[in-house]
Design an enzyme around this catalytic site. Structure first.
Site, mmCIF file in Angstrom:
data_model
loop_
_atom_site.group_PDB
_atom_site.id
_atom_site.type_symbol
_atom_site.label_atom_id
_atom_site.label_comp_id
_atom_site.label_asym_id
_atom_site.label_seq_id
_atom_site.Cartn_x
_atom_site.Cartn_y
_atom_site.Cartn_z
ATOM 1 N N ASP A 309 0.860 -1.184 0.000
ATOM 2 C CA ASP A 309 0.000 0.000 0.000
ATOM 3 C C ASP A 309 0.901 1.241 0.000
ATOM 4 O O ASP A 309 2.117 1.159 0.241
ATOM 5 C CB ASP A 309 -0.982 -0.012 1.182
ATOM 6 C CG ASP A 309 -2.218 0.848 0.898
ATOM 7 O OD1 ASP A 309 -2.174 1.658 -0.052
ATOM 8 O OD2 ASP A 309 -3.223 0.730 1.625
ATOM 9 N N GLU A 501 -10.354 6.802 4.607
ATOM 10 C CA GLU A 501 -9.297 6.230 5.462
ATOM 11 C C GLU A 501 -9.369 6.779 6.899
ATOM 12 O O GLU A 501 -10.449 7.029 7.419
ATOM 13 C CB GLU A 501 -7.933 6.428 4.805
ATOM 14 C CG GLU A 501 -7.884 5.759 3.428
ATOM 15 C CD GLU A 501 -6.502 5.673 2.827
ATOM 16 O OE1 GLU A 501 -5.548 5.358 3.534
ATOM 17 O OE2 GLU A 501 -6.381 5.901 1.602
HETATM 18 C C1 BGC Z 1 -5.122 3.214 0.227
HETATM 19 C C2 BGC Z 1 -5.368 2.198 -0.869
HETATM 20 C C3 BGC Z 1 -5.275 2.846 -2.220
HETATM 21 C C4 BGC Z 1 -3.946 3.559 -2.350
HETATM 22 C C5 BGC Z 1 -3.756 4.221 -3.694
HETATM 23 C C6 BGC Z 1 -3.892 4.057 -0.015
HETATM 24 O O1 BGC Z 1 -3.818 5.127 0.856
HETATM 25 O O2 BGC Z 1 -5.003 2.552 1.467
HETATM 26 O O3 BGC Z 1 -6.618 1.605 -0.698
HETATM 27 O O4 BGC Z 1 -5.446 1.883 -3.213
HETATM 28 O O5 BGC Z 1 -3.848 4.547 -1.339
HETATM 29 O O6 BGC Z 1 -4.554 5.321 -3.837
#
Ligand code: BGC
Length: 610
Positions: A309, A501
């Site tokens: 991630d 998030e």
């Molecule tokens: C998230 C992911 C996402 C990635 C790319 C991260 O902060 O946890 O779910 O795919 O960013 O945007």
């Protein structure tokens, strides 16, 4: 040597010393092409991968393992470092946010990639998590929690079709979706990204999405976030919240609750899996070799590639970037999603291979997996995806109709005293509340911007739908509070701010604190003062605590985050379509005893819906 020349040379050396280290060890200029078999589309993927891999230097291999956020690149980085992949993080869009703008941008990137010694195309990833939500004008579907309520496998395929068609119109062939989190605690800021609290429902709905998008459109999906991201405990997460926290679980719980959606994703051919920021029993998933190497690649026989991630490996507790990178690669991560520190990560991989801290076999395995996906997607022949697979234009009527269907099916009727719903013909309705007239709030996070509701998406609001339905049924919509006494019925649309998030972590879950919209309670109180039957619609990514208010409501509908076609809500409220949705999660009575089911803190049970 003349003094002036010497000084000039010294100055040049200093400049070189300052600027070269960032691009010295990892540039790829010495690579040579010795065979072109890998370029032959008629050769098998296996043969092509082997042929290409055998020609790559360590630097080129490491480049393939890097995925860099586009805002962290300078103009010739793709070419100089032979980068394997780029992404748009949340909100990272080209200035001209149209299909043409995206295509131009991607063509520019792929052109650079074509100038590397082996001309390996990039694979470009976005989060098209509820439709192609980074593209202005795209149709935005309900977030996963609403699709969990709809519980319709055919619908999941239709959404995958529409999303794929919109993605391909922008030249993108990798989707960081579906999120297969099995969410347990509504205080989690990512709760709405989950299809529900039951692993079976999550598997049954994500499976058709995965196979449709990959098999029909040749777009790689990502099952995320591996794993147990939905099981973290409040207080262990980012800034003392819950996101990115720790799941204290037994092996049995891991296998019963959190692994099944991945087993199912692997069965359906998922080409990539993203590792979770969170920890299991205090071990960061990004550093968990048992989880990635033994279980995912070993037991489950996952053949695609594992991506970290965003900056995720930098959370591994180790003293240097080098050590973090070594741990992550040796734990089984194949591609590194990176922003600020990508050059250090790239250099560390190269150094570690040369020093023997990472075995050659391991990077060969990682790069083979990445190249396999690139060949399978046909990127060497069509770096911007297969255009022939686009059947509809962006935001076509067909896509909008799919979104409306999804909205209608996702609504959950939780209370309906004296069958006040559906609204009868010729009714005068006072519509109010802070979420009644905002496409941005309906869409929530991951819409044009990471946190959502900044740049406004195109669409229709819930209020638009009420107006359409009233005009079809001889009724009237009143929005002016001064005229509200003339209404027969009051509809209040309450909701939440947009979030994504950890920014969405919310300890209280009340209607007037945390992520609740500040106008919720005043709208409700005004409606109570009218002494008319009151229908409440909630626009939210999770249950919020309604225990003290619900007795004052005659009907209550949970609309989740319906997306751009919010007008479809009214079609169900007016009875043009029936209610179908069932709760994909347990609705708690209070926010103290969570998770709700385990603590018998239940206002409405799992799968409830009238
Ligand atoms: C998230 C992911 C996402 C990635 C790319 C991260 O902060 O946890 O779910 O795919 O960013 O945007």
């Amino acid at each position: 040597m003349k003094k002036k020349t010497l000084l000039f040379r010294l100055a040049a050396l200093v400049i070189l010393a300052v600027f070269i280290p960032s691009c010295s060890s990892s540039t790829i200029k010495e690579a040579k092409v010795s065979s072109k078999t890998y370029k032959d589309p008629k050769a098998s993927v296996e043969v092509r991968v082997k042929d290409l891999l055998s020609q790559l230097t360590v630097e080129e291999k490491a480049g393939q393992m890097l995925q860099v956020e586009r805002n962290y690149l300078s103009s010739s980085d793709i070419k100089n470092y032979g980068l394997g992949s780029l992404l748009s993080g949340g909100g990272s869009t080209p200035r001209e946010n149209s299909p043409e703008g995206w295509i131009d941008m991607l063509e520019g990137y792929q052109k650079q990639a074509s100038k590397t010694p082996h001309a390996i195309p990039l694979i470009y990833g976005v989060d098209a998590v509820h439709g192609h939500n980074s593209l202005l004008g795209a149709v935005i579907f309900p977030h996963n929690i609403g699709l969990g309520a709809a519980n319709d496998k055919e619908l999941m395929k239709e959404i995958a079709d529409a999303t794929s068609e919109e993605m391909l119109s922008t030249g993108i062939t990798w989707n960081f979706a579906p999120c297969v989190a099995v969410a347990q605690d509504p205080r989690w800021g990512r709760y709405y990204e989950s299809l529900g609290e039951d692993p079976q429902r999550v598997s049954e709905l994500s499976g058709p999405y995965i196979s449709e998008m990959q098999d029909k459109y040749n777009i790689a999906v990502t099952a995320k976030h591996y794993t147990a991201d939905g099981g973290t405990k409040w207080g262990t997460g980012y800034s003392g919240g819950i996101d990115q926290g720790n799941s204290s679980i037994s092996d049995e719980e891991l296998r019963k609750i959190y692994l099944p959606p991945y087993e199912n994703a692997v069965k359906n051919g998922a080409k990539t899996i993203m590792v979770s920021f969170s920890s299991i029993n205090d071990i960061k998933c990004h550093a968990n070799k048992h989880l990635i190497m033994d279980i995912l690649k070993g037991e489950m026989k996952f053949k695609g590639f594992v991506v970290s991630d965003y900056n995720g490996i930098h959370q591994i507790p180790a003293k240097s970037t080098y050590d973090k990178v070594v741990t992550a690669v040796n734990s089984g991560i194949d591609m590194f999603m990176e922003a600020d520190y990508w050059k250090q990560t790239l250099d560390s991989i190269i150094k570690a291979v040369k020093a023997g801290d990472i075995k050659q076999d391991r990077i060969d395995d990682a790069v083979s997996r990445i190249l396999t996906v690139k060949f399978e997607l046909g990127l060497f022949e069509n770096p911007l995806g297969n255009k022939q697979l686009i059947k509809n234009q962006v935001a076509s009527d067909a896509h909008k109709e799919t979104a409306k269907k999804a909205v209608r099916e996702s609504l959950v009727l939780l209370k309906n005293e004296n069958s006040i719903l559906p609204i009868k013909n010729n009714t005068k309705v006072f519509v109010s509340g802070p979420a009644s007239n905002s496409v941005g709030l309906q869409c929530g996070g991951w819409t044009l911007d990471w946190q959502g509701n900044k740049r406004q998406p195109v669409g229709n609001t819930i209020l638009d739908g009420f107006k359409q339905m009233a005009s079809q049924s001889g009724g009237e919509i009143i929005t002016d509070p001064e005229q509200a006494t003339k209404a027969d019925l009051s509809v209040v649309v309450i909701g939440e701010e947009s979030y994504a998030e950890y920014e969405g972590d919310d300890a209280s879950l009340t209607l007037d604190s945390g992520k609740a919209l500040s106008g919720n309670m005043s709208a409700l109180k005004f409606a109570y003062s009218l002494n008319k039957p009151t229908v409440v619609i909630m626009v939210s990514g999770r249950p919020r605590i309604v225990t003290d208010e619900i007795d004052k409501w005659n009907a209550f509908v949970e609309a989740w985050l319906p997306g751009s076609q919010g007008d479809a809500v009214a079609e169900v409220i007016y009875g043009k379509y029936g209610f179908k949705g069932k709760l994909p999660v347990t609705w708690p009575k209070d926010s103290k005893n969570l998770p709700a089911k385990a603590n018998n803190n239940i206002l409405f049970p799992y799968n409830f819906g009238l």
